[in-house]
Design a protein around this motif. Sequence first.
Motif, PDB file in Angstrom:
ATOM      1  N   THR A   1     -42.757  36.607 -38.525  1.00 32.48           N
ATOM      2  CA  THR A   1     -42.939  35.205 -38.895  1.00 32.48           C
ATOM      3  C   THR A   1     -41.757  34.646 -39.681  1.00 32.48           C
ATOM      4  OG1 THR A   1     -44.096  35.797 -40.937  1.00 32.48           O
ATOM      5  CG2 THR A   1     -45.439  35.478 -38.965  1.00 32.48           C
ATOM      6  N   ASP A   2     -40.779  35.486 -40.022  1.00 33.42           N
ATOM      7  CA  ASP A   2     -39.645  35.017 -40.819  1.00 33.42           C
ATOM      8  C   ASP A   2     -38.428  34.676 -39.961  1.00 33.42           C
ATOM      9  OD1 ASP A   2     -41.084  35.490 -43.187  1.00 33.42           O
ATOM     10  OD2 ASP A   2     -40.483  37.596 -43.174  1.00 33.42           O
ATOM     11  N   HIS A   3     -38.521  34.820 -38.649  1.00 35.38           N
ATOM     12  CA  HIS A   3     -37.324  34.738 -37.825  1.00 35.38           C
ATOM     13  C   HIS A   3     -37.477  33.764 -36.651  1.00 35.38           C
ATOM     14  CE1 HIS A   3     -35.886  38.176 -40.103  1.00 35.38           C
ATOM     15  NE2 HIS A   3     -37.006  38.794 -39.826  1.00 35.38           N
ATOM     16  N   LYS A   4     -38.195  32.677 -36.858  1.00 36.40           N
ATOM     17  CA  LYS A   4     -38.358  31.687 -35.807  1.00 36.40           C
ATOM     18  C   LYS A   4     -37.887  30.337 -36.344  1.00 36.40           C
ATOM     19  CE  LYS A   4     -42.098  33.884 -33.221  1.00 36.40           C
ATOM     20  NZ  LYS A   4     -41.986  35.170 -33.883  1.00 36.40           N
ATOM     21  N   PRO A   5     -36.607  30.028 -36.214  1.00 36.07           N
ATOM     22  CA  PRO A   5     -36.075  28.798 -36.809  1.00 36.07           C
ATOM     23  C   PRO A   5     -36.616  27.546 -36.138  1.00 36.07           C
ATOM     24  CG  PRO A   5     -34.435  29.847 -35.405  1.00 36.07           C
ATOM     25  CD  PRO A   5     -35.579  30.815 -35.514  1.00 36.07           C
ATOM     26  N   VAL A   6     -36.860  26.539 -36.947  1.00 41.29           N
ATOM     27  CA  VAL A   6     -37.276  25.233 -36.439  1.00 41.29           C
ATOM     28  C   VAL A   6     -36.063  24.555 -35.814  1.00 41.29           C
ATOM     29  CG1 VAL A   6     -38.245  22.992 -37.090  1.00 41.29           C
ATOM     30  CG2 VAL A   6     -39.025  25.080 -38.231  1.00 41.29           C
ATOM     31  N   PRO A   7     -36.204  23.881 -34.670  1.00 45.81           N
ATOM     32  CA  PRO A   7     -35.066  23.190 -34.054  1.00 45.81           C
ATOM     33  C   PRO A   7     -34.361  22.255 -35.033  1.00 45.81           C
ATOM     34  CG  PRO A   7     -36.924  23.212 -32.548  1.00 45.81           C
ATOM     35  CD  PRO A   7     -37.421  23.767 -33.852  1.00 45.81           C
ATOM     36  N   VAL A   8     -33.045  22.214 -34.963  1.00 44.37           N
ATOM     37  CA  VAL A   8     -32.247  21.429 -35.907  1.00 44.37           C
ATOM     38  C   VAL A   8     -32.638  19.960 -35.885  1.00 44.37           C
ATOM     39  CG1 VAL A   8     -29.912  20.669 -36.475  1.00 44.37           C
ATOM     40  CG2 VAL A   8     -30.309  23.035 -35.778  1.00 44.37           C
ATOM     41  N   LEU A   9     -32.822  19.388 -34.706  1.00 43.39           N
ATOM     42  CA  LEU A   9     -33.162  17.970 -34.611  1.00 43.39           C
ATOM     43  C   LEU A   9     -34.472  17.651 -35.319  1.00 43.39           C
ATOM     44  CD1 LEU A   9     -32.118  17.091 -30.941  1.00 43.39           C
ATOM     45  CD2 LEU A   9     -30.958  16.492 -33.077  1.00 43.39           C
ATOM     46  N   LEU A  10     -35.382  18.616 -35.364  1.00 42.47           N
ATOM     47  CA  LEU A  10     -36.641  18.407 -36.057  1.00 42.47           C
ATOM     48  C   LEU A  10     -36.460  18.561 -37.560  1.00 42.47           C
ATOM     49  CD1 LEU A  10     -39.637  17.837 -35.685  1.00 42.47           C
ATOM     50  CD2 LEU A  10     -40.016  20.296 -35.417  1.00 42.47           C
ATOM     51  N   ARG A  11     -35.679  19.552 -37.979  1.00 43.13           N
ATOM     52  CA  ARG A  11     -35.459  19.778 -39.409  1.00 43.13           C
ATOM     53  C   ARG A  11     -34.797  18.584 -40.072  1.00 43.13           C
ATOM     54  NH1 ARG A  11     -33.110  24.812 -38.001  1.00 43.13           N
ATOM     55  NH2 ARG A  11     -31.135  24.111 -38.884  1.00 43.13           N
ATOM     56  N   ARG A  12     -33.871  17.934 -39.371  1.00 42.78           N
ATOM     57  CA  ARG A  12     -33.119  16.832 -39.971  1.00 42.78           C
ATOM     58  C   ARG A  12     -34.008  15.643 -40.328  1.00 42.78           C
ATOM     59  NH1 ARG A  12     -27.831  16.569 -35.945  1.00 42.78           N
ATOM     60  NH2 ARG A  12     -26.726  18.388 -36.812  1.00 42.78           N
ATOM     61  N   ARG A  13     -35.184  15.570 -39.772  1.00 40.61           N
ATOM     62  CA  ARG A  13     -36.027  14.389 -39.959  1.00 40.61           C
ATOM     63  C   ARG A  13     -36.977  14.513 -41.139  1.00 40.61           C
ATOM     64  NH1 ARG A  13     -38.542  12.400 -34.370  1.00 40.61           N
ATOM     65  NH2 ARG A  13     -38.789  10.546 -35.662  1.00 40.61           N
ATOM     66  N   VAL A  14     -37.030  15.687 -41.772  1.00 38.76           N
ATOM     67  CA  VAL A  14     -38.017  15.885 -42.826  1.00 38.76           C
ATOM     68  C   VAL A  14     -37.343  16.329 -44.115  1.00 38.76           C
ATOM     69  CG1 VAL A  14     -39.845  16.434 -41.178  1.00 38.76           C
ATOM     70  CG2 VAL A  14     -38.440  18.272 -42.097  1.00 38.76           C
ATOM     71  N   SER A  15     -38.107  16.273 -45.201  1.00 35.06           N
ATOM     72  CA  SER A  15     -37.619  16.653 -46.518  1.00 35.06           C
ATOM     73  C   SER A  15     -37.501  18.172 -46.612  1.00 35.06           C
ATOM     74  CB  SER A  15     -38.599  16.147 -47.581  1.00 35.06           C
ATOM     75  OG  SER A  15     -39.831  16.861 -47.480  1.00 35.06           O
ATOM     76  N   PRO A  16     -36.859  18.673 -47.679  1.00 38.33           N
ATOM     77  CA  PRO A  16     -36.791  20.130 -47.850  1.00 38.33           C
ATOM     78  C   PRO A  16     -38.159  20.804 -47.849  1.00 38.33           C
ATOM     79  CG  PRO A  16     -35.196  19.070 -49.289  1.00 38.33           C
ATOM     80  CD  PRO A  16     -36.013  17.964 -48.665  1.00 38.33           C
TER      81      PRO A  16
END
Length: 244
Positions: free
Chosen positions: A37-52
């Motif tokens: 569960t620690d090694h599945k990165p969220v797509p970059v385009l999705l990460r950029r749209r939300v807060s830390p």
Amino acid sequence: MTGLSFHVKAWAAWAPGRETAAAWLQWAGQPAQSSDTDHKPVPVLLRRRVSPLGQQALKAAWSLPDSATGRLIACSRHGEFGRTLSILDSLAVRTGTSPADFTLSVHNALLGLLSIARGNRQGHTMIAAGTESFGFGLLEAVSCLADSPTYPVVLVYFDEPLPPPYDVFDQPALDQSAPDPIAIALTLSATEGAPVILTTTQAESPPDPTGALTFMRVLLGAAPHATTTGEHFTWHWRSGHAPD
């Protein structure tokens, strides 16, 4: 309330200093185990749209395979309040507000992004219930599981202290320090995983805003049972392996 039984099939969580499953198990006094569960990165385009904090909540949920197919329930006392504060600051100085901030400022925006990105069409529910947000979110998830036991339910909880100047409204009782930011995702099942029993009684002490963290202690085996008090109820978590 009669005890409600359910199983936690999978989990992923984040808090400052506990960024991995191994760190959480160490915090609970348990031996580290291998985890995917620690090694599945969220797509970059999705990460950029939300807060830390939103990124950590998405990462936790993304790590659970059932988030693509199960019913989605999320709960948060404040949500991504920093985004709302940015809008209020812009309005106060009469400058234009960010369209992205405005679009994503609604309480269920994070869950909407998750469902779209995962292609999940099962529907989702967002719960906000003050200091009892985690408890009522879990209660909603267990209710959905009871309604359709063959379908998994993914619960996502995330919250952090309010930023200034609104932090004066977020002071916990008994002069406790404000809880750390936290993000948790759980896959609930009717039969698979660690058994947990939930009961409630009437609250008789000041609210304690650490319900999710208390639940994790029971889930990870740090304690056979624990309680946390909200504004209306005291929530009792007990491992299904623990004696009555």
